[in-house]
Write a protein that holds these residues in place. Structure first.
Motif, short mmCIF file in Angstrom:
data_model
loop_
_atom_site.label_atom_id
_atom_site.label_comp_id
_atom_site.label_asym_id
_atom_site.label_seq_id
_atom_site.Cartn_x
_atom_site.Cartn_y
_atom_site.Cartn_z
N LYS A 19 22.28 51.92 6.52
CA LYS A 19 23.65 52.09 6.02
C LYS A 19 24.58 52.52 7.16
CE LYS A 19 24.77 55.84 3.76
NZ LYS A 19 24.92 56.87 2.70
N LEU B 222 20.94 48.02 0.93
CA LEU B 222 20.95 47.72 -0.51
C LEU B 222 19.54 47.42 -1.01
CD1 LEU B 222 22.39 47.12 -3.19
CD2 LEU B 222 22.83 44.81 -2.32
N SER C 298 17.61 49.83 -3.51
CA SER C 298 17.22 49.23 -4.79
C SER C 298 15.75 49.49 -5.08
CB SER C 298 17.49 47.72 -4.79
OG SER C 298 18.88 47.47 -4.74
N THR D 149 20.64 54.64 -7.76
CA THR D 149 21.81 53.93 -8.27
C THR D 149 23.11 54.28 -7.55
OG1 THR D 149 22.03 55.57 -10.05
CG2 THR D 149 20.83 53.54 -10.57
N LEU D 150 23.27 55.52 -7.12
CA LEU D 150 24.49 55.89 -6.39
C LEU D 150 24.55 55.15 -5.05
CD1 LEU D 150 27.07 57.53 -6.07
CD2 LEU D 150 25.68 59.40 -5.16
N GLU D 151 23.46 55.15 -4.31
CA GLU D 151 23.44 54.47 -3.01
C GLU D 151 23.50 52.95 -3.18
OE1 GLU D 151 23.97 55.64 -0.08
OE2 GLU D 151 23.80 57.76 -0.54
N ILE D 152 22.95 52.42 -4.27
CA ILE D 152 23.07 50.99 -4.56
C ILE D 152 24.55 50.64 -4.74
CG2 ILE D 152 22.63 49.20 -6.31
CD1 ILE D 152 19.88 50.62 -6.77
N ALA D 153 25.26 51.47 -5.49
CA ALA D 153 26.69 51.23 -5.71
C ALA D 153 27.47 51.32 -4.39
CB ALA D 153 27.23 52.23 -6.72
N LYS D 154 27.15 52.31 -3.57
CA LYS D 154 27.82 52.46 -2.28
C LYS D 154 27.56 51.25 -1.38
CE LYS D 154 27.64 57.52 -1.97
NZ LYS D 154 27.05 58.62 -1.18
N ASN E 135 26.81 48.19 -2.31
CA ASN E 135 27.57 47.06 -2.84
C ASN E 135 29.05 47.16 -2.48
OD1 ASN E 135 25.82 45.17 -4.22
ND2 ASN E 135 25.36 46.83 -5.63
N LEU E 136 29.59 48.36 -2.53
CA LEU E 136 30.99 48.57 -2.14
C LEU E 136 31.18 48.27 -0.66
CD1 LEU E 136 33.82 49.52 -2.95
CD2 LEU E 136 33.10 51.85 -2.42
#
Length: 103
Positions: free
Chosen positions: A59, A82, A86, A91-96, A98-99
């Motif tokens: 990241k 990602l 995954s 889920t928080l890091e997955i969202a980050k 994706n953003l």
């Protein structure tokens, strides 16, 4: 069964990974330095199969490349992060991640 020395080595490596990640955060905005510390964290995480360490380092490698306007490398690292986050169902890091890919 792990021996005490193996557990100690694992803990020592985890501490080093965390220190490299902290150094990466400390030089935020200095992409070359960020890449240096993130790569050290990534390599150390690889030696102990630390998925979270690998994902976090990937990241930050993405962030550093984004700051260097190297968007192709940035997206590559974000996609790796990602995939790893995954696998951890973070889920928080997955969202980050994706953003980061979307921006």
């Amino acid at each position: 069964l792990f021996s005490c020395s193996a557990i100690l080595e694992q803990s020592k490596a985890q501490l080093e990974i965390n220190q490299f990640i902290d150094k990466t955060k400390a030089v935020m905005g200095q992409p070359d330095s960020m890449l240096h510390y993130a790569d050290l964290a990534y390599q150390k995480a690889k030696t102990i199969n630390d998925t979270k360490g690998l994902a976090t380092a990937a990241k930050f490698k993405g962030v550093a490349n984004y700051l260097k306007s190297d968007f192709k490398s940035s997206v590559k690292h974000y996609q790796e992060a990602l995939k790893l986050f995954s696998s951890l169902k973070d889920t928080l890091e997955i969202a980050k991640a994706n953003l980061n890919i979307a921006t």
